[in-house]
Design a protein around this motif. Structure first.
Motif, PDB file in Angstrom:
ATOM      1  N   SER A 124       0.854   4.187   7.240  1.00  0.00           N
ATOM      2  CA  SER A 124       0.158   5.420   6.885  1.00  0.00           C
ATOM      3  C   SER A 124       0.906   6.597   7.491  1.00  0.00           C
ATOM      4  CB  SER A 124      -1.280   5.392   7.404  1.00  0.00           C
ATOM      5  OG  SER A 124      -1.982   6.551   7.003  1.00  0.00           O
ATOM      6  N   VAL A 131      -0.928   7.199   2.481  1.00  0.00           N
ATOM      7  CA  VAL A 131      -1.966   7.348   3.503  1.00  0.00           C
ATOM      8  C   VAL A 131      -2.951   6.187   3.365  1.00  0.00           C
ATOM      9  CG1 VAL A 131      -3.805   8.822   4.412  1.00  0.00           C
ATOM     10  CG2 VAL A 131      -1.731   9.854   3.461  1.00  0.00           C
ATOM     11  N   VAL A 132      -3.264   5.557   4.485  1.00  0.00           N
ATOM     12  CA  VAL A 132      -4.263   4.494   4.511  1.00  0.00           C
ATOM     13  C   VAL A 132      -5.537   5.054   5.134  1.00  0.00           C
ATOM     14  CG1 VAL A 132      -4.822   2.170   5.321  1.00  0.00           C
ATOM     15  CG2 VAL A 132      -2.451   2.756   4.745  1.00  0.00           C
TER      16      VAL A 132
END
Length: 537
Positions: free
Chosen positions: A446, A412-413
């Motif tokens: 992401s 996840v970004v």
């Protein structure tokens, strides 16, 4: 020399020709654990023992109740005087699972369904005593004993005693801490020698053995039956509809639930369907027919014809050798259960008892369906976090987050580098939007998005926090709305954009809401640390 016995039509001995050892064998057979066995032997050598089994009147009783209810036949055969406690006050204290205004109706429902079940499995009810908890638990003497006990018991001991029975949360309600003490006092106020329950009650039983003598009351013996695994493999629970079969489920519902249950071909170690036959159906068949139990699997001749099993060992070996297919086993279980439950369904088909069901468990209003229903919110735990590798992305972190998936953590970004240090994030519980289309940020894909509250100018951002008791993978739902998430949201339909416009924390407690409805896990609501009335995105 073996004793002679005389039995009524239900196989329950009517005379006192059983020896002490024979009575003790009946009392303790098929149990998982016995505490105080010598005291039981002493009592039954002098007089009939007295025993109680209690059930908190919360969710609708399920087939897991068949294990303790069938055991009552053994107690009656051993001339034990049995009391069944309808523990209405306990149901209320267990995180208000039974609202006060419904307690009386649910207590009536429990009594009727327990009596119908006992009759269905061949246990006579004329010699049983039914007691409602509040008939004595609101008395002055009992209340004073509750206060006396509370002056002795620490918060640690009370929480530990109820760990397997009362729902555990980070900040427990006082009612849940009182629960074990009340169950201990019931032994004294019901005037019994023995308390009987599931092995999940063990810590409460040990608590009672410690604290009743401290109040000047005698120490009782305790009997524990094994717990029936749910069809999904976990403990059978009224709070998990797919894990349990209601005692009034329709034939179609029983077949559907059994068909969906976990039953791996050849696996006899981790198999709740086999366990159900071993622990419930074979013993009940033996009880009903006054001798050897029978479990029948009906199959067409082209698949080998019917199979008849009289013991669990033969069933397990046949299944282990893959001579019995899981679908045939499940069909046999469904047939046996429907035969068992049909008399209970028939009794409850009357208008009076149908009305009682609706009073005890009012129909749930249909949930609304909007964009929020299509979004898959889940709890995750940050496994690791690091700065984005692109030097021009200083505001971005790349996290590995465990969302309870077999495939492992997701990448996840998040644009939260201005608001959190990396040390703040490791091990932190968060909430992710799981079914957005994956997107790349500066070359890193992401696979989810974290939910956060923020001020209008983005000067302050706070990740939403689920209750501490939550686990990775726990679903987040919006109260009053159905949860029916898409596999992946279509960006063209703007589902997330339409829903997020109505996501805010409330003005008083920073609780996340969609319109007027809170977002929560099964343990409680999602909150921001301090931002009230803030937009969530």
């Amino acid at each position: 020399m073996a004793s002679e016995s005389r039995a009524d039509a239900n196989g329950i001995d009517l005379d006192h020709s059983l020896t002490v050892e024979e009575k003790y064998s009946l009392i303790t057979r098929n149990l998982q654990e016995v505490l105080g066995g010598e005291s039981i032997k002493k009592i039954i050598s002098e007089r009939p023992a007295t025993l109680y089994w209690g059930s908190a009147t919360t969710g609708r009783p399920h087939v897991g109740y068949l294990i303790p209810l069938s055991k009552i036949a053994d107690f009656l055969k051993a001339h034990v005087e049995v009391t069944i406690l309808l523990a209405d006050l306990h149901g209320f204290l267990d995180n208000q699972k039974a609202p006060w205004e419904l307690l009386r109706q649910r207590t009536r429902y429990y009594e009727e369904v327990i009596k119908a079940t006992l009759t269905s499995i061949g246990v006579p009810i004329a010699r049983l005593k039914f007691v409602v908890g509040t008939s004595y638990q609101l008395s002055e003497k009992y209340t004073l004993d509750v206060y006396r006990l509370s002056s002795m018991v620490t918060e640690h001991d009370a929480k530990k005693a109820g760990a397997e029975v009362v729902k555990q949360v980070a900040s427990p309600l006082l009612s849940g801490l009182l629960y074990p003490g009340l169950q201990a006092l019931d032994e004294e106020y019901l005037g019994v020698d023995i308390q009987f329950g599931g092995v999940d009650q063990r810590k409460i039983f040990v608590f009672a053995e410690k604290y009743l003598p401290a109040l000047g009351y005698k120490k009782r013996a305790h009997l524990m039956n094994p717990m029936l695994p749910g069809l999904t493999g976990s403990k059978m629970s009224s709070s998990e509809p797919d894990s349990k079969i209601d005692l009034l489920d329709s034939a179609e519902d029983i077949e559907r639930k059994v068909r969906k249950s976990f039953c791996e071909e050849g696996n006899i170690v981790d198999n709740p369907v086999l366990g159900f036959v071993k622990n419930v159906l074979l013993p009940l068949s033996s009880l009903k027919h006054g001798g050897e139990g029978r479990f029948v699997v009906r199959r067409p001749e082209k698949f080998g014809g019917d199979l008849v099993f009289t013991n669990a060992a033969d069933l397990e070996s046949t299944f282990a050798e893959k001579k019995l297919h899981p679908l045939d086993l499940k069909k046999g279980v469904s047939d046996a259960l429907n035969e068992l439950i049909e008399p209970i369904r028939a009794k409850f088909s009357s208008p009076e008892l149908q009305e009682l069901i609706n009073l005890a468990y009012p129909p749930v209003k249909p949930k609304l369906s909007e964009e929020i229903s299509r979004i898959d919110f889940r709890v995750g735990r940050i496994v690791s976090a690091e700065k984005h590798p692109d030097p021009d992305a200083s505001n971005l972190y790349v996290e590995k987050i465990d969302f309870g998936e077999e495939s492992g953590p997701r990448t996840v970004v998040s644009g939260i580098a201005k608001y959190y240090s990396l040390d703040d994030l490791n091990g932190r519980l968060v909430v992710g939007v799981m079914n957005l289309k994956p997107a790349k940020f500066k070359g890193v894909e992401s696979q989810a998005m974290l939910l956060a509250a923020s001020t209008a100018d983005k000067s302050k951002v706070e990740l939403l926090v689920p209750p501490e008791s939550s686990d990775p993978g726990d679903e987040v739902f919006c109260e009053g709305y159905e949860r029916n998430p898409d596999a992946q949201l279509n960006p063209k339909h703007k589902v997330w954009e339409k829903a997020s416009a109505h996501l805010k924390t409330d003005a008083a407690n920073s609780i996340a809401h969609y319109k007027e409805a809170p977002l929560k896990t099964k343990f409680g609501p999602l909150v921001a640390q301090s931002l009230n009335g803030a937009q969530i995105s």
